[in-house]
Design a protein around this motif. Structure first.
Motif, PDB file in Angstrom:
ATOM      1  N   ARG A  24      41.761  12.623  96.092  1.00 39.65           N
ATOM      2  CA  ARG A  24      42.196  12.746  94.732  1.00 39.65           C
ATOM      3  C   ARG A  24      43.346  13.739  94.573  1.00 39.65           C
ATOM      4  O   ARG A  24      44.349  13.462  93.917  1.00 39.65           O
ATOM      5  N   GLU A  25      43.188  14.874  95.218  1.00 41.21           N
ATOM      6  CA  GLU A  25      44.229  15.894  95.115  1.00 41.21           C
ATOM      7  C   GLU A  25      45.521  15.391  95.764  1.00 41.21           C
ATOM      8  O   GLU A  25      46.615  15.581  95.223  1.00 41.21           O
ATOM      9  N   LEU A  28      47.246  12.809  93.558  1.00 39.76           N
ATOM     10  CA  LEU A  28      47.907  13.425  92.412  1.00 39.76           C
ATOM     11  C   LEU A  28      49.224  14.061  92.851  1.00 39.76           C
ATOM     12  O   LEU A  28      50.244  13.935  92.186  1.00 39.76           O
ATOM     13  N   TRP A  64      41.815   9.437  88.809  1.00 36.45           N
ATOM     14  CA  TRP A  64      42.228  10.286  89.922  1.00 36.45           C
ATOM     15  C   TRP A  64      43.639  10.847  89.719  1.00 36.45           C
ATOM     16  O   TRP A  64      43.907  11.984  90.002  1.00 36.45           O
TER      17      TRP A  64
ATOM     18  N   ARG B 316      42.871  13.167  79.685  1.00 36.32           N
ATOM     19  CA  ARG B 316      42.167  12.517  80.791  1.00 36.32           C
ATOM     20  C   ARG B 316      40.692  12.331  80.506  1.00 36.32           C
ATOM     21  O   ARG B 316      40.075  11.379  81.004  1.00 36.32           O
ATOM     22  N   PHE B 428      48.772  24.717  94.148  1.00 40.49           N
ATOM     23  CA  PHE B 428      48.998  23.345  93.691  1.00 40.49           C
ATOM     24  C   PHE B 428      49.158  23.239  92.169  1.00 40.49           C
ATOM     25  O   PHE B 428      49.320  22.163  91.622  1.00 40.49           O
TER      26      PHE B 428
END
Lengths: 492, 492
Positions: A24-25, A28, A64, B316, B428
């Motif tokens: 998921r990270e 993104l 996601w 989201r 991040f």
């Protein structure tokens, strides 16, 4: 082909819990890289059998990643505006711009497969659709679009089980309709047609991925991982995914004869004769476009030609015959920002007329093989593939009741010089002559070569080029009006 | 009002022959000036009685000028894509960009007048339409659009004569239909309603010109001359037609209380309570958007808020409850080139959802009264009039079965600082914090003022603002989900 998706793939919960957050990270991050660089769009096609988790997977992708930069489109009933254009029009409208991800739920595959399954079409029609899809996706790939196609599969037994279990749960019962069961009955046929279609359209540039739909964890990780890898690979690619394809050389020119210098430029009309014929053909064109049979057709006229050949004044003689409510003239200049974020042909698709209407393009999609080729605005690869893409495009138009008439308005080099000088000397015509015109003139030979190649490669039986000698403007205008009338007449 | 167009205006043939070529040349020159400068668009509205020469005049304008830069649109039957949006949507689609001339054949006047004439609506409905048209045209004028409205008039006697003579000639017979005669029967009523409507909508910025339709020469020269003068005048105007209007000052702030600092920022939720409620409200929202009654509605949710207030993560949580096939998230950033060539609200109109769909705006049309006001990207006049234009826009949405929910996601200055620092320290998340964020933060007071003015002026009974304290993200997300559910429930 589907066997590998019937082996009972599954991912244990524990493993999923470990892998999911990382995936998921990374997804993104890849999405933001894509957005920041905005070098290419991603098109994700979702197809497959009912109940195999297509919807859930699409929802999860949106969860996601950042849904603000994903454009998800489902294609239900065709709207009336869509019905009046070639079938691909609705998909062109839905293409994501560079930097975005487009998820197409249902796509250009749905109709050809369904029509064949229910017996509405025969095998040759499906073959033709497949061929067209291959061309279309090949064009997208050449334009830099990253294409991923996911087919969600369930074995017959698994689909039955899935539909039954959805039906049992009051929370999901609404999702199973009579249509689903009706479709289940033709599972075998659907499988056979789909398999054939997928095999024929799984190309290096746009491969299919078959995803077993039974286990959600497996399904999610598979799609997510494939998407991630494809995006990362492309983002790291310095060439932006451009093809390394080297086009074959063009035929050499062995003598001086070509379609342009073979014309008889001496043809002319007297003023009186011109006036008489102008009235006649304008009247005829007017009547033809008001004919009730024209309501199911549309007319696209394309005007290309050397600078000062008289495109503008010819167009005005044609619009003069039409009702302003029924035509649009589209002058093609440099693309806008929104157009530059899309494949080359996008900006022409958006202007296609509804039924009963006329669209006149003053310069057109041929820019790619003319000015862009000569001035090196695009690579050799880009303009070489354009011939093929243009033929595909025009075939779609003609097959959908568009009457397509293409004119090359031709003058000689001497005639152009005369007209340039005339323009410079007449005050209110000076705005029509610029430095660029003189620069283009220096490349007369290159343009001539480009025109000849263009005519050779895109003058097809369904959309022939009309190369009109226009040293005498009056003669040329009548010639074009007459051609338009004849083409419309023949089509009605 | 129509009396002056029943006096038998006419221009002798000889005079016409002298004046026409000059007018034509001047018009063409003005058109090219307009195109070259591309500072504003021209909208020409054509209305009036049948048989008064509307079509011929429009055709002639296209003949006199360069039809390549004129966009003529006729509004016939509403397409299904149009029927699913507010009535004005089809006109927004048809607006010409800066530098072009748009001829609207039939317009926002047609339906209100016809509906009243045939008794489908009553006087108050017409009054309301007139009021809306005035607001709309006033907005166009403020955006720099040059608006010219021509009403082609014929006396009852003249119309009868005209229809009969058209019917007699085999070449024009097709133009007279039963509808024309049916309409002729209600001439008096049509005249009365039209006259009223024209009187009420003839404003300084968008005046009506009544053109007597009997004599073609008179008709053509009148329209051509009026158009030419209006274009020349505006092209010569150094201020680009911008209004010299000075807005009234805003109310002074006399104490420290406002909608933002009156909030209770201490409200919070535990993780466990959050998880419980999240599931509950997401489930509820999911069911609501799948309710059969929702198919005739659409939902627009607007998210505005300070930087780092948590708009993205809140969105989201909402999309997480929805089917990706049914929503679109529209992130609003700087306008594209095509959007800059249109009135400010154009780029929001183009994203309106069809029925049964959800559109979420991440930032919105409120940019004008927030960032554009504070950063002085637009004039005071522009953002002051925006409140009114926004209210008009939202009223149209709500009246057309759009459920409109607006959120201001509010955090305190201290909380923002904390979040900025957090973002800087987490690898991040660093891409989420830029120099600009720090710059905006310095103008906290100006933004606060802008938000308070915005809420005061645009929180209406039909589209209230929901100002949500979001120092605790969990609390805010649930608050917004709950509000959405309630609003949708109430609307079904």
């Amino acid at each position: 082909m589907f066997e590998s998706a019937e082996v009972g793939h599954s991912i244990p919960k524990d493993e999923y819990r470990v892998r999911e957050p990382k995936l998921r990270e990374a997804l993104l991050k890849a999405q933001y890289d894509l957005l920041a660089k905005a070098k290419f769009p991603v098109v994700i096609i979702i197809g497959g059998v009912d109940g195999a988790g297509k919807g859930e997977t699409v929802n999860l992708l949106n969860e996601w990643m950042d849904p603000r930069h994903i454009v998800t489109r489902a294609f239900g009933e065709v709207s009336d505006e869509e019905a009046e254009r070639p079938p691909m029009w609705r998909f062109w409208r839905a293409l994501p711009p560079k930097g975005r991800i487009g998820v197409l739920f249902g796509s250009w595959y749905t109709q050809p497969i369904v029509d064949r399954v229910i017996g509405k079409t025969k095998a040759p029609a499906l073959m033709q659709s497949i061929e067209e899809i291959r061309h279309f996706e090949s064009m997208l790939a050449a334009e830099g679009v990253l294409i991923l196609k996911f087919w969600f599969h369930l074995s017959k037994e698994a689909q039955k089980k899935r539909l039954k279990s959805l039906e049992k749960d009051p929370k999901t019962r609404w999702r199973v309709t009579d249509t689903d069961w009706a479709r289940f009955k033709i599972y075998d046929r659907f499988r056979e047609i789909s398999e054939h279609t997928l095999r024929e359209t799984s190309t290096g540039e746009a491969p299919w991925f078959i995803v077993e739909g039974t286990d959600p964890n497996y399904r999610y990780l598979t799609v997510g991982t494939l998407l991630l890898e494809a995006m990362q690979k492309r983002l790291a690619d310095k060439n932006g995914g451009g093809s390394s394809f080297k086009p074959a050389p063009l035929e050499p020119v062995l003598d001086k004869h070509n379609v342009l210098n073979a014309l008889n430029y001496k043809q002319s009309l007297t003023r009186a004769e011109y006036a008489r014929r102008l009235e006649k053909f304008q009247g005829r064109l007017n009547l033809l476009t008001r004919d009730p049979r024209f309501r199911n057709k549309s007319l696209i006229a394309v005007f290309e030609g050397q600078d000062a050949a008289g495109k503008g004044s010819s167009i005005r003689r044609i619009t003069g015959a039409l009702d302003a409510r029924h035509y649009q003239v589209i002058p093609i200049a440099a693309p806008t920002e929104e157009e530059r974020a899309q494949p080359y042909m996008w900006r022409f698709w958006r202007h296609l007329p509804r039924k009963g209407r006329v669209t006149i393009f003053d310069r057109s999609w041929y820019g790619r093989v003319l000015v862009e080729r000569v001035e090196k605005f695009c690579s050799e690869y880009d303009w070489m593939r354009a011939y093929h893409e243009i033929n595909d495009f025009e075939e779609q138009l003609v097959r959908n009741d568009v009457i397509l008439v293409k004119f090359w308005v031709a003058i000689t080099k001497e005639e152009q010089l005369k007209r340039f000088r005339e323009r410079q000397s007449i005050a209110f015509k000076q705005f029509k002559i610029t430095e660029e015109d003189w620069r283009n003139r220096k490349k007369w030979g290159d343009y001539e070569r480009a025109v000849c190649d263009m005519v050779e490669r895109t003058s097809t039986e369904i959309a022939p080029w009309n190369v009109v000698p226009a040293n005498d403007k009056l003669f040329a205008r009548i010639e074009m009006l007459r051609t338009l009338c004849e083409r419309v007449e023949r089509a009605l």
